[in-house]
Design an enzyme around this catalytic site. Structure first.
Site, PDB file in Angstrom:
ATOM      1  N   ASP A 240       0.827  -1.203   0.000  1.00 34.63           N
ATOM      2  CA  ASP A 240       0.000   0.000   0.000  1.00 34.63           C
ATOM      3  C   ASP A 240       0.869   1.264   0.000  1.00 34.63           C
ATOM      4  O   ASP A 240       1.836   1.352   0.760  1.00 34.63           O
ATOM      5  CB  ASP A 240      -0.874   0.047   1.256  1.00 34.63           C
ATOM      6  CG  ASP A 240      -1.680  -1.211   1.505  1.00 34.63           C
ATOM      7  OD1 ASP A 240      -1.174  -2.309   1.229  1.00 34.63           O
ATOM      8  OD2 ASP A 240      -2.817  -1.084   1.989  1.00 34.63           O
ATOM      9  N   HIS A 242      -1.175   4.439  -0.483  1.00 35.83           N
ATOM     10  CA  HIS A 242      -2.232   5.267   0.105  1.00 35.83           C
ATOM     11  C   HIS A 242      -2.013   6.766  -0.057  1.00 35.83           C
ATOM     12  O   HIS A 242      -2.067   7.522   0.912  1.00 35.83           O
ATOM     13  CB  HIS A 242      -2.383   4.926   1.587  1.00 35.83           C
ATOM     14  CG  HIS A 242      -3.343   3.798   1.839  1.00 35.83           C
ATOM     15  ND1 HIS A 242      -4.675   3.834   1.474  1.00 35.83           N
ATOM     16  CD2 HIS A 242      -3.154   2.586   2.429  1.00 35.83           C
ATOM     17  CE1 HIS A 242      -5.258   2.714   1.827  1.00 35.83           C
ATOM     18  NE2 HIS A 242      -4.361   1.925   2.405  1.00 35.83           N
ATOM     19  N   ASP A 269      -4.224  -0.495  -3.140  1.00 34.55           N
ATOM     20  CA  ASP A 269      -4.367   0.640  -2.229  1.00 34.55           C
ATOM     21  C   ASP A 269      -3.380   1.750  -2.583  1.00 34.55           C
ATOM     22  O   ASP A 269      -2.578   2.199  -1.758  1.00 34.55           O
ATOM     23  CB  ASP A 269      -4.224   0.209  -0.768  1.00 34.55           C
ATOM     24  CG  ASP A 269      -5.495  -0.444  -0.233  1.00 34.55           C
ATOM     25  OD1 ASP A 269      -6.396  -0.759  -1.048  1.00 34.55           O
ATOM     26  OD2 ASP A 269      -5.595  -0.643   0.992  1.00 34.55           O
ATOM     27  N   ASP A 272      -6.548   7.020  -1.425  1.00 36.53           N
ATOM     28  CA  ASP A 272      -7.280   7.211  -0.166  1.00 36.53           C
ATOM     29  C   ASP A 272      -6.321   7.484   0.984  1.00 36.53           C
ATOM     30  O   ASP A 272      -5.170   7.045   1.010  1.00 36.53           O
ATOM     31  CB  ASP A 272      -8.171   6.017   0.188  1.00 36.53           C
ATOM     32  CG  ASP A 272      -9.486   6.003  -0.583  1.00 36.53           C
ATOM     33  OD1 ASP A 272      -9.874   7.065  -1.102  1.00 36.53           O
ATOM     34  OD2 ASP A 272     -10.116   4.937  -0.670  1.00 36.53           O
ATOM     35  N   ARG A 273      -6.852   8.198   1.979  1.00 38.32           N
ATOM     36  CA  ARG A 273      -6.169   8.570   3.211  1.00 38.32           C
ATOM     37  C   ARG A 273      -5.099   9.626   2.974  1.00 38.32           C
ATOM     38  O   ARG A 273      -5.218  10.740   3.446  1.00 38.32           O
ATOM     39  CB  ARG A 273      -5.608   7.345   3.939  1.00 38.32           C
ATOM     40  CG  ARG A 273      -6.708   6.402   4.426  1.00 38.32           C
ATOM     41  CD  ARG A 273      -6.153   5.377   5.402  1.00 38.32           C
ATOM     42  NE  ARG A 273      -7.196   4.512   5.930  1.00 38.32           N
ATOM     43  CZ  ARG A 273      -7.981   4.785   6.948  1.00 38.32           C
ATOM     44  NH1 ARG A 273      -7.860   5.952   7.565  1.00 38.32           N
ATOM     45  NH2 ARG A 273      -8.903   3.945   7.365  1.00 38.32           N
ATOM     46  N   ASN A 301      -8.552  -3.074  -1.823  1.00 37.56           N
ATOM     47  CA  ASN A 301      -9.915  -2.798  -1.380  1.00 37.56           C
ATOM     48  C   ASN A 301     -10.252  -1.304  -1.449  1.00 37.56           C
ATOM     49  O   ASN A 301     -11.430  -0.927  -1.489  1.00 37.56           O
ATOM     50  CB  ASN A 301     -10.134  -3.321   0.042  1.00 37.56           C
ATOM     51  CG  ASN A 301      -9.227  -2.671   1.068  1.00 37.56           C
ATOM     52  OD1 ASN A 301      -8.004  -2.725   0.940  1.00 37.56           O
ATOM     53  ND2 ASN A 301      -9.808  -2.076   2.092  1.00 37.56           N
ATOM     54  N   HIS A 302      -9.237  -0.452  -1.509  1.00 36.64           N
ATOM     55  CA  HIS A 302      -9.501   0.992  -1.612  1.00 36.64           C
ATOM     56  C   HIS A 302      -9.638   1.473  -3.059  1.00 36.64           C
ATOM     57  O   HIS A 302      -9.901   2.659  -3.260  1.00 36.64           O
ATOM     58  CB  HIS A 302      -8.429   1.792  -0.876  1.00 36.64           C
ATOM     59  CG  HIS A 302      -8.702   1.910   0.587  1.00 36.64           C
ATOM     60  ND1 HIS A 302      -9.389   2.962   1.137  1.00 36.64           N
ATOM     61  CD2 HIS A 302      -8.415   1.074   1.620  1.00 36.64           C
ATOM     62  CE1 HIS A 302      -9.495   2.790   2.441  1.00 36.64           C
ATOM     63  NE2 HIS A 302      -8.918   1.645   2.755  1.00 36.64           N
ATOM     64  N   HIS A 350      -3.787  -8.526  -2.895  1.00 36.15           N
ATOM     65  CA  HIS A 350      -3.808  -7.445  -1.916  1.00 36.15           C
ATOM     66  C   HIS A 350      -4.197  -7.929  -0.521  1.00 36.15           C
ATOM     67  O   HIS A 350      -3.521  -7.636   0.462  1.00 36.15           O
ATOM     68  CB  HIS A 350      -4.773  -6.338  -2.350  1.00 36.15           C
ATOM     69  CG  HIS A 350      -4.837  -5.215  -1.353  1.00 36.15           C
ATOM     70  ND1 HIS A 350      -3.809  -4.311  -1.213  1.00 36.15           N
ATOM     71  CD2 HIS A 350      -5.771  -4.873  -0.430  1.00 36.15           C
ATOM     72  CE1 HIS A 350      -4.107  -3.456  -0.241  1.00 36.15           C
ATOM     73  NE2 HIS A 350      -5.285  -3.783   0.243  1.00 36.15           N
ATOM     74  N   ARG A 398     -11.996  -7.024  10.522  1.00 35.17           N
ATOM     75  CA  ARG A 398     -12.418  -5.837   9.776  1.00 35.17           C
ATOM     76  C   ARG A 398     -13.920  -5.782   9.561  1.00 35.17           C
ATOM     77  O   ARG A 398     -14.454  -4.752   9.170  1.00 35.17           O
ATOM     78  CB  ARG A 398     -11.737  -5.804   8.406  1.00 35.17           C
ATOM     79  CG  ARG A 398     -10.235  -5.733   8.435  1.00 35.17           C
ATOM     80  CD  ARG A 398      -9.680  -5.772   7.022  1.00 35.17           C
ATOM     81  NE  ARG A 398      -8.239  -5.907   7.004  1.00 35.17           N
ATOM     82  CZ  ARG A 398      -7.380  -4.880   6.930  1.00 35.17           C
ATOM     83  NH1 ARG A 398      -7.847  -3.647   6.873  1.00 35.17           N
ATOM     84  NH2 ARG A 398      -6.074  -5.084   6.902  1.00 35.17           N
ATOM     85  N   HIS A 425      -2.132  -4.779   2.585  1.00 36.15           N
ATOM     86  CA  HIS A 425      -3.423  -4.592   3.272  1.00 36.15           C
ATOM     87  C   HIS A 425      -3.331  -4.267   4.756  1.00 36.15           C
ATOM     88  O   HIS A 425      -4.307  -3.827   5.339  1.00 36.15           O
ATOM     89  CB  HIS A 425      -4.260  -5.863   3.063  1.00 36.15           C
ATOM     90  CG  HIS A 425      -5.716  -5.767   3.371  1.00 36.15           C
ATOM     91  ND1 HIS A 425      -6.493  -4.666   3.077  1.00 36.15           N
ATOM     92  CD2 HIS A 425      -6.572  -6.677   3.940  1.00 36.15           C
ATOM     93  CE1 HIS A 425      -7.738  -4.900   3.445  1.00 36.15           C
ATOM     94  NE2 HIS A 425      -7.815  -6.100   3.974  1.00 36.15           N
TER      95      HIS A 425
END
Length: 495
Positions: A240, A242, A269, A272-273, A301-302, A350, A398, A425
């Site tokens: 990731d 991100h 990923d 995001d964030r 997943n993002h 991922h 999660r 992840h």
């Protein structure tokens, strides 16, 4: 006496109660220090000594939220409410966990319950109002929804010829081929990166040229892509990133820029964030256009509509470009491959593995990935699952997909004649971990995740000669003063 988690009354001595409070105080300090995993461990100890104190569950729920263990946070909030139905923070935290999972209607119910106990709390009132607004928007969109068979892809409505690059435009310019089509070159990519570092944007024509060029490539790929690393070559796997653009550039500084001689796989990923998700995705997509066989990208997943709405990518693209571009990105993300196999040895995905024992690689090639991730099944598990130490399987911390033990990993590898699972992840303190008796590796490449986790980032390099793994750890680098979540949905992250 209150009841224990198992429902039985548990006598607690004064000494035990004092010991539990000591564990709680240590856990609270770890929360302040943003060491959330250690906080969970100490709340576990407190609950083990005194399972009757609702505050321990409520506090542990907060730590789980910070660790993105939303399923565990909901379980803890449930227990807290069972022990003390009037504890407002439990409703608040269960609502936050459900919001993170995009279960907005469930979150709204809890915000309403909490508001009955604390009607004057300004932050609670703000979140309640924003959550109510979000539900109304969902209902409105559902009422206006076009039947799936009639949906016209947003990318098909993009007309590059109508986007004129003004003579006075001073940003990076693409070269053109003999037919006048925009072409990604290394000079353009390097110039674009310098523009991004200076806070400048792409011209929208070039932005769309990159996105649509990447889409053409992704559409030709299978769900699981096989990658061959020749002898004498190296191959790098990153986890990731991100939206941490300046840390992405540091990877290239440490390990070299992507090229035909220096191939990479980024394992989902991308966005995001972090508040430079646009810059990250344009850099990776442009490099994909330039080196389609040397840069490999997997969906995380993002890379999905629900996550992008909550965690900032959609808001960032709206702010820096347009809603139409956000819609196009959403469609392109649906075409990203879901996994890779390197040298017929390593399965790279991922999230992780599966709820059933009989999954084969042909099974993973057989379904249509061009969709938003479902709530269950192979695609969901590839994007969301996590490993666990115990044998077998368990519900995910999660709240999505599963957790799987070392026996599941070994059985999957044996069934598919593979040697190793590599996944991402999860934040790891040192940037990576080796688990499941050496058969499973997690790699995470966003150091000091969200500017507060304090973790290292890492990447893996393989030799095509012997396929030996080498891990490189690195720290976060300085970046302009824009906080993570700057574009995130403020009903979840506004206070």
């Amino acid at each position: 006496m209150s009841s224990s988690p198992a429902g039985a009354v548990v006598p607690v001595t004064e000494d035990a109660a004092r010991e539990a409070e000591e564990h709680k105080q240590r856990a609270n300090q770890y929360i302040k220090e943003k060491k959330f995993a250690l906080a969970v461990e100490n709340y576990d100890l407190a609950i083990g000594v005194n399972p009757n104190n609702h505050v321990y569950y409520g506090n542990r729920a907060l730590a789980h939220i910070r660790l993105e263990n939303y399923g565990s946070a909901i379980v803890d909030a449930d227990k807290c409410i069972e022990l003390n139905p009037g504890y407002v923070k439990a409703y608040y935290r269960r609502a936050d966990a459900n919001l993170a999972l995009n279960k907005i209607k469930l979150a709204l119910l809890d915000f309403r319950r909490a508001s009955k106990y604390a009607p004057k709390d300004p932050d609670l009132r703000r979140k309640l109002q924003q959550c109510e607004k979000a539900v109304k928007v969902m209902q409105f969109e559902k009422a206006l929804a076009t039947p799936q068979e009639e949906v016209v892809p947003a990318y098909s409505k993009v007309v590059l010829e109508d986007m004129v690059v003004e003579e006075g435009f001073t940003g990076s310019r693409m070269a053109k081929d003999a037919e006048g089509k925009d072409v990604v070159t290394l000079d353009f990519v390097l110039s674009m990166i310098e523009d991004f570092k200076a806070g400048r944007k792409l011209h929208r024509r070039y932005a769309y040229s990159i996105i649509l060029g990447a889409l053409e490539i992704f559409k030709e790929l299978p769900n699981v892509v096989r990658v061959d690393v020749p002898k004498g070559s190296k191959f790098t796997v990153c986890g990731d990133v991100h939206g941490q653009f300046f840390d992405l550039l540091n990877i290239f500084e440490l390990n070299g820029m992507v090229s035909e001689e220096n191939p990479y796989l980024f394992n989902g990923d991308f966005v995001d964030r972090g508040s430079w998700s646009a810059e990250v995705i344009f850099t990776l997509f442009a490099l994909k256009c330039l080196y389609p066989r040397s840069l490999h990208l997997a969906r995380g997943n993002h890379e999905s509509k629900n996550m992008n709405k909550i965690y900032g990518f959609e808001g960032e693209i709206q702010a820096k470009y347009t809603q139409q571009m956000a819609d196009v990105f959403r469609e392109v993300f649906c075409w990203l491959p879901l996994g890779h196999i390197i040298n017929e040895k390593a399965f790279v995905v991922h999230g992780g593995l599966f709820a059933s024992d009989d999954v084969t690689i042909p099974d993973l090639q057989s379904f249509d990935r061009n969709r938003e991730p479902p709530d269950e099944g192979y695609m969901c598990e590839m994007l969301w699952s996590d490993p666990q130490e115990p044998l077998g399987r368990a519900p995910s911390k999660r709240g999505v997909a599963i957790q799987f033990g070392p026996d599941v990993t070994k059985a999957f590898l044996e069934r598919n004649n593979l040697d190793l699972v590599i996944r991402s992840h999860e934040v790891k303190d040192e940037g990576y971990t080796v688990e499941h008796d050496g058969f499973l590796v997690t790699v995470f490449s966003a150091p000091n995740y969200c500017d507060h986790m304090g973790n290292k980032g890492a990447f893996i390099t393989f030799s095509g000669e012997d396929f030996k793994m080498n891990f490189t750890k690195f720290s976060a680098v300085e970046h302009p003063d824009i906080k993570p979540m700057a574009y995130a949905n403020n009903y979840l992250f506004g206070g």
